[in-house]
Scaffold this motif. Structure first.
Motif, PDB file in Angstrom:
ATOM      1  N   ARG A  64      -4.187 -12.585 -19.404  1.00  0.00           N
ATOM      2  CA  ARG A  64      -2.761 -12.092 -19.518  1.00  0.00           C
ATOM      3  C   ARG A  64      -2.228 -11.300 -20.459  1.00  0.00           C
ATOM      4  NH1 ARG A  64      -0.250 -17.860 -17.594  1.00  0.00           N
ATOM      5  NH2 ARG A  64      -0.174 -17.483 -15.192  1.00  0.00           N
ATOM      6  N   ILE A  65      -2.819 -11.505 -21.763  1.00  0.00           N
ATOM      7  CA  ILE A  65      -2.495 -10.717 -22.854  1.00  0.00           C
ATOM      8  C   ILE A  65      -3.002  -9.361 -22.797  1.00  0.00           C
ATOM      9  CG2 ILE A  65      -2.807 -10.341 -25.383  1.00  0.00           C
ATOM     10  CD1 ILE A  65      -2.400 -13.381 -25.641  1.00  0.00           C
ATOM     11  N   HIS A  66      -4.312  -9.264 -22.446  1.00  0.00           N
ATOM     12  CA  HIS A  66      -4.958  -7.912 -21.835  1.00  0.00           C
ATOM     13  C   HIS A  66      -4.271  -7.363 -20.931  1.00  0.00           C
ATOM     14  CE1 HIS A  66      -8.322  -5.239 -21.869  1.00  0.00           C
ATOM     15  NE2 HIS A  66      -8.378  -5.278 -20.461  1.00  0.00           N
ATOM     16  N   GLN A  67      -3.803  -7.843 -19.740  1.00  0.00           N
ATOM     17  CA  GLN A  67      -3.458  -7.186 -18.758  1.00  0.00           C
ATOM     18  C   GLN A  67      -1.972  -6.432 -19.225  1.00  0.00           C
ATOM     19  OE1 GLN A  67      -2.643  -9.643 -15.467  1.00  0.00           O
ATOM     20  NE2 GLN A  67      -2.079  -7.913 -13.881  1.00  0.00           N
ATOM     21  N   LEU A  82       1.749  -2.116 -20.889  1.00  0.00           N
ATOM     22  CA  LEU A  82       2.508  -1.602 -21.670  1.00  0.00           C
ATOM     23  C   LEU A  82       2.064  -0.137 -22.276  1.00  0.00           C
ATOM     24  CD1 LEU A  82       3.284  -4.876 -23.922  1.00  0.00           C
ATOM     25  CD2 LEU A  82       4.997  -3.415 -22.507  1.00  0.00           C
ATOM     26  N   ALA A  83       0.784   0.053 -22.172  1.00  0.00           N
ATOM     27  CA  ALA A  83       0.318   1.372 -22.938  1.00  0.00           C
ATOM     28  C   ALA A  83       0.108   2.406 -21.725  1.00  0.00           C
ATOM     29  CB  ALA A  83      -1.172   0.907 -23.303  1.00  0.00           C
ATOM     30  N   THR A  84       0.193   1.889 -20.557  1.00  0.00           N
ATOM     31  CA  THR A  84      -0.039   2.919 -19.476  1.00  0.00           C
ATOM     32  C   THR A  84       0.984   3.119 -18.541  1.00  0.00           C
ATOM     33  OG1 THR A  84      -1.065   1.298 -18.232  1.00  0.00           O
ATOM     34  CG2 THR A  84      -2.482   2.546 -19.477  1.00  0.00           C
ATOM     35  N   THR A  85       2.223   2.272 -18.639  1.00  0.00           N
ATOM     36  CA  THR A  85       3.541   2.480 -17.699  1.00  0.00           C
ATOM     37  C   THR A  85       4.465   2.585 -18.640  1.00  0.00           C
ATOM     38  OG1 THR A  85       3.850  -0.125 -17.547  1.00  0.00           O
ATOM     39  CG2 THR A  85       1.960   0.998 -16.108  1.00  0.00           C
ATOM     40  N   LYS A  86       5.719   2.763 -17.812  1.00  0.00           N
ATOM     41  CA  LYS A  86       6.988   2.848 -18.562  1.00  0.00           C
ATOM     42  C   LYS A  86       8.051   1.240 -18.176  1.00  0.00           C
ATOM     43  CE  LYS A  86       7.397   7.541 -19.413  1.00  0.00           C
ATOM     44  NZ  LYS A  86       7.347   7.600 -20.820  1.00  0.00           N
ATOM     45  N   ILE A 124       9.390  -4.852 -20.195  1.00  0.00           N
ATOM     46  CA  ILE A 124       8.565  -5.889 -20.618  1.00  0.00           C
ATOM     47  C   ILE A 124       8.851  -7.114 -19.735  1.00  0.00           C
ATOM     48  CG2 ILE A 124       8.333  -7.951 -22.344  1.00  0.00           C
ATOM     49  CD1 ILE A 124       8.547  -5.676 -24.418  1.00  0.00           C
ATOM     50  N   SER A 125      10.186  -7.289 -19.251  1.00  0.00           N
ATOM     51  CA  SER A 125      10.585  -8.478 -18.443  1.00  0.00           C
ATOM     52  C   SER A 125       9.858  -8.144 -17.039  1.00  0.00           C
ATOM     53  CB  SER A 125      12.196  -8.323 -18.007  1.00  0.00           C
ATOM     54  OG  SER A 125      12.614  -7.118 -17.713  1.00  0.00           O
ATOM     55  N   LEU A 126       9.684  -7.095 -16.684  1.00  0.00           N
ATOM     56  CA  LEU A 126       8.743  -6.844 -15.320  1.00  0.00           C
ATOM     57  C   LEU A 126       7.311  -7.135 -15.371  1.00  0.00           C
ATOM     58  CD1 LEU A 126       8.801  -6.112 -12.412  1.00  0.00           C
ATOM     59  CD2 LEU A 126       8.537  -3.548 -13.066  1.00  0.00           C
ATOM     60  N   ILE A 127       6.774  -6.643 -16.591  1.00  0.00           N
ATOM     61  CA  ILE A 127       5.396  -7.058 -16.930  1.00  0.00           C
ATOM     62  C   ILE A 127       5.292  -8.466 -17.047  1.00  0.00           C
ATOM     63  CG2 ILE A 127       3.616  -6.657 -18.682  1.00  0.00           C
ATOM     64  CD1 ILE A 127       4.724  -3.813 -19.219  1.00  0.00           C
ATOM     65  N   THR A 128       6.180  -9.088 -17.878  1.00  0.00           N
ATOM     66  CA  THR A 128       5.697 -10.743 -17.800  1.00  0.00           C
ATOM     67  C   THR A 128       5.832 -11.242 -16.583  1.00  0.00           C
ATOM     68  OG1 THR A 128       8.269 -11.211 -18.271  1.00  0.00           O
ATOM     69  CG2 THR A 128       6.868 -10.818 -20.296  1.00  0.00           C
ATOM     70  N   GLU A 129       6.689 -10.951 -15.458  1.00  0.00           N
ATOM     71  CA  GLU A 129       6.689 -11.392 -14.283  1.00  0.00           C
ATOM     72  C   GLU A 129       5.292 -11.074 -13.402  1.00  0.00           C
ATOM     73  OE1 GLU A 129       9.709 -10.835 -11.371  1.00  0.00           O
ATOM     74  OE2 GLU A 129      11.384 -10.641 -13.019  1.00  0.00           O
ATOM     75  N   GLU A 130       5.077  -9.832 -13.603  1.00  0.00           N
ATOM     76  CA  GLU A 130       3.753  -9.368 -12.902  1.00  0.00           C
ATOM     77  C   GLU A 130       2.496 -10.220 -13.319  1.00  0.00           C
ATOM     78  OE1 GLU A 130       3.046  -5.345 -13.124  1.00  0.00           O
ATOM     79  OE2 GLU A 130       4.836  -4.770 -12.208  1.00  0.00           O
ATOM     80  N   ILE A 131       2.604 -10.653 -14.789  1.00  0.00           N
ATOM     81  CA  ILE A 131       1.419 -11.234 -15.145  1.00  0.00           C
ATOM     82  C   ILE A 131       1.357 -12.783 -15.133  1.00  0.00           C
ATOM     83  CG2 ILE A 131       0.525  -9.218 -16.498  1.00  0.00           C
ATOM     84  CD1 ILE A 131       1.260 -10.922 -19.082  1.00  0.00           C
ATOM     85  N   GLY A 132       2.612 -13.203 -14.629  1.00  0.00           N
ATOM     86  CA  GLY A 132       2.654 -14.632 -14.316  1.00  0.00           C
ATOM     87  C   GLY A 132       3.537 -15.532 -15.650  1.00  0.00           C
ATOM     88  N   LEU A 133       4.261 -14.725 -16.326  1.00  0.00           N
ATOM     89  CA  LEU A 133       5.088 -15.573 -17.423  1.00  0.00           C
ATOM     90  C   LEU A 133       6.395 -15.431 -17.095  1.00  0.00           C
ATOM     91  CD1 LEU A 133       2.955 -13.899 -20.530  1.00  0.00           C
ATOM     92  CD2 LEU A 133       2.676 -16.040 -19.410  1.00  0.00           C
ATOM     93  N   THR A 134       6.856 -15.801 -15.935  1.00  0.00           N
ATOM     94  CA  THR A 134       8.130 -15.981 -15.508  1.00  0.00           C
ATOM     95  C   THR A 134       9.217 -16.467 -16.361  1.00  0.00           C
ATOM     96  OG1 THR A 134       7.779 -17.570 -13.849  1.00  0.00           O
ATOM     97  CG2 THR A 134       7.737 -15.449 -13.109  1.00  0.00           C
ATOM     98  N   ASN A 135       8.697 -17.695 -17.001  1.00  0.00           N
ATOM     99  CA  ASN A 135       9.620 -18.347 -17.834  1.00  0.00           C
ATOM    100  C   ASN A 135       9.183 -18.549 -19.354  1.00  0.00           C
ATOM    101  OD1 ASN A 135      11.494 -19.290 -15.968  1.00  0.00           O
ATOM    102  ND2 ASN A 135       9.997 -20.715 -15.093  1.00  0.00           N
TER     103      ASN A 135
END
Length: 70
Positions: free
Chosen positions: A32-35, A40-44, A47-58
């Motif tokens: 999850r950290i790597h993803q 973060l490096a390749t998209t705009k 962070i809230s959307l990225i945390t959802e996408e990688i499974g860190l919703t709460n």
């Protein structure tokens, strides 16, 4: 996962750690950290959307965002 492999969760965990040197939980966290770093490096994306996408919703991040320390 253990059920689909017809193993007990304990046995799967033991085999995984024996083969990789880390626990399944540690492996998932590292993935999850790597993803998230890649996103973060390749998209705009925020962070809230990225945390959802990688499974860190709460995540604690979300809690800190809602209740910032003073």
């Amino acid at each position: 996962m253990a059920k689909s492999l017809h193993l007990s969760p304990y046995h799967l965990s033991h085999l995984f750690k024996e083969a990789t040197g880390i626990s399944i939980t540690e492996y998932i966290a590292a993935r999850r950290i790597h993803q998230s770093i890649q996103l973060l490096a390749t998209t705009k994306k925020p962070i809230s959307l990225i945390t959802e996408e990688i499974g860190l919703t709460n995540s604690s991040f979300e809690k800190r965002r809602k209740y910032p320390s003073r």
